[in-house]
Each structure stands twice: as structure tokens, then as C-alpha cells.
Design a protein around this motif. Structure first.
Motif, short mmCIF file in Angstrom:
data_model
loop_
_atom_site.label_atom_id
_atom_site.label_comp_id
_atom_site.label_asym_id
_atom_site.label_seq_id
_atom_site.Cartn_x
_atom_site.Cartn_y
_atom_site.Cartn_z
N ASP A 154 42.14 47.09 55.35
CA ASP A 154 41.06 47.78 56.07
C ASP A 154 40.32 48.76 55.17
O ASP A 154 39.09 48.88 55.23
CB ASP A 154 41.58 48.47 57.34
CG ASP A 154 42.67 49.49 57.09
OD1 ASP A 154 43.37 49.39 56.05
OD2 ASP A 154 42.84 50.39 57.95
N TYR A 155 41.03 49.42 54.29
CA TYR A 155 40.39 50.32 53.33
C TYR A 155 39.53 49.52 52.34
O TYR A 155 38.44 49.97 51.96
CB TYR A 155 41.44 51.12 52.54
CG TYR A 155 41.96 52.33 53.27
CD1 TYR A 155 41.39 53.58 53.06
CD2 TYR A 155 43.04 52.25 54.14
CE1 TYR A 155 41.87 54.71 53.71
CE2 TYR A 155 43.54 53.37 54.79
CZ TYR A 155 42.94 54.59 54.57
OH TYR A 155 43.42 55.70 55.21
N GLN A 156 40.02 48.37 51.91
CA GLN A 156 39.25 47.54 50.97
C GLN A 156 37.92 47.09 51.59
O GLN A 156 36.88 47.13 50.93
CB GLN A 156 40.05 46.31 50.56
CG GLN A 156 41.19 46.60 49.62
CD GLN A 156 41.91 45.32 49.22
OE1 GLN A 156 41.29 44.29 49.00
NE2 GLN A 156 43.23 45.39 49.11
N ILE A 157 37.98 46.68 52.84
CA ILE A 157 36.77 46.22 53.52
C ILE A 157 35.74 47.33 53.59
O ILE A 157 34.57 47.15 53.25
CB ILE A 157 37.10 45.67 54.93
CG1 ILE A 157 37.90 44.38 54.81
CG2 ILE A 157 35.84 45.46 55.76
CD1 ILE A 157 38.55 43.93 56.11
N VAL A 158 36.18 48.52 54.02
CA VAL A 158 35.25 49.65 54.14
C VAL A 158 34.75 50.06 52.76
O VAL A 158 33.56 50.34 52.59
CB VAL A 158 35.91 50.82 54.88
CG1 VAL A 158 35.05 52.07 54.82
CG2 VAL A 158 36.18 50.43 56.33
N LYS A 218 34.29 48.19 50.12
CA LYS A 218 33.30 47.21 49.66
C LYS A 218 31.96 47.39 50.37
O LYS A 218 30.90 47.22 49.76
CB LYS A 218 33.83 45.79 49.83
CG LYS A 218 34.93 45.49 48.83
CD LYS A 218 35.54 44.12 49.03
CE LYS A 218 36.70 43.93 48.06
NZ LYS A 218 37.39 42.67 48.26
N GLU A 219 31.99 47.75 51.64
CA GLU A 219 30.74 48.01 52.37
C GLU A 219 30.06 49.27 51.83
O GLU A 219 28.84 49.30 51.68
CB GLU A 219 31.01 48.13 53.87
CG GLU A 219 31.39 46.82 54.52
CD GLU A 219 30.36 45.73 54.33
OE1 GLU A 219 29.16 45.99 54.49
OE2 GLU A 219 30.76 44.59 54.00
N LYS A 258 22.65 49.41 46.84
CA LYS A 258 21.30 49.14 47.35
C LYS A 258 20.42 50.38 47.36
O LYS A 258 19.30 50.34 46.89
CB LYS A 258 21.37 48.56 48.76
CG LYS A 258 21.85 47.15 48.81
CD LYS A 258 21.84 46.63 50.22
CE LYS A 258 22.39 45.23 50.26
NZ LYS A 258 22.48 44.72 51.63
N VAL A 259 20.91 51.46 47.94
CA VAL A 259 20.08 52.65 48.10
C VAL A 259 20.73 53.91 47.56
O VAL A 259 20.22 55.00 47.78
CB VAL A 259 19.72 52.88 49.59
CG1 VAL A 259 18.89 51.76 50.13
CG2 VAL A 259 20.96 53.11 50.42
N ALA A 286 28.00 54.31 57.63
CA ALA A 286 26.70 54.65 57.04
C ALA A 286 26.48 56.16 57.05
O ALA A 286 25.97 56.73 56.07
CB ALA A 286 25.58 53.95 57.77
N ALA A 287 26.85 56.83 58.11
CA ALA A 287 26.71 58.29 58.17
C ALA A 287 27.59 58.95 57.12
O ALA A 287 27.19 59.94 56.49
CB ALA A 287 27.06 58.80 59.56
#
Length: 108
Positions: free
Chosen positions: A26-30, A32-33, A40-41, A78-79
Motif C-alpha cells: 500500500d505504501y508502494q502504490i501511494v 508511485k502516485e 508532472k507538476v 493530492a492535498a
């Protein structure tokens, strides 16, 4: 940048990715996001800074404390990202400056 700098940078990046792979799924997924979002930004100084390795440090502390990733960063990824870079110039800022025609936008 010489060849030694490139080799050293590659070694550091591989060590960094090995740390990420050692995190729970679960940490890896977050992570990577977050990484995609920043690529990107994200901040202009991302390649030179310690932001990504700091996030891995923070995640490793969360794992050691036995917390889930959303307990550590909150429900809005995102926040969390925006809060980390709120005081930094981002590529999105540069793009906005170029659209508005501000002088020196490409120099910053």
C-alpha cells in the motif's frame, strides 16, 4: 556533469528505488502516485532536492510505527503532495508564467 556524476546519480537512484520496493504494497502504490504527480507538476528542484527520499524516510517511519499509509498522509494524496510543495516553484508555475507572457519565466 561528468560521467562519474552520472554513475553516482544512477547508484543513488537505484538505492532509492530499492528502499521503495522494501515498503509494504500500500505504501508502494501511494509512493508511485506521489512520484508521478511530482514528475508532472512538481517542484523545479525535484532532481536536485531531497523531497522523494524524505517521503521514503517518512513512509519508513510510518511502517515502523505500524500505521497504514492513509493514516500517515491522510485520505487526500493530492492535498498531501500540494502541501509539500506549496512554497516551491513548480513546472505548472512556469507554464502559467509562459502563458501569461511574464518576462523571464523560462529563466527561473
Amino acid at each position: 556533469m561528468g560521467i562519474q556524476d552520472i554513475i553516482e546519480g544512477k547508484k543513488q537512484w537505484r538505492a532509492h528505488t530499492a528502499r521503495v520496493k522494501a515498503l509494504p504494497p500500500d505504501y508502494q502504490i501511494v509512493y508511485k502516485e506521489i512520484q508521478k504527480y511530482f514528475f508532472k507538476v512538481g517542484p523545479i528542484d525535484l532532481p536536485d532536492g531531497t523531497l522523494l527520499s524524505g517521503i521514503v524516510d517518512f513512509f519508513e517511519e510510518g511502517v515502523a510505527a505500524g500505521k497504514g499509509v492513509l493514516e500517515v498522509i491522510g485520505n487526500d494524496v493530492a492535498a498531501f503532495c500540494d502541501d509539500l510543495v506549496k512554497d516551491s516553484r513548480t513546472y505548472a508555475d512556469l507554464y502559467q508564467d509562459s502563458l501569461s507572457g511574464k518576462a523571464g519565466a523560462a529563466e527561473k
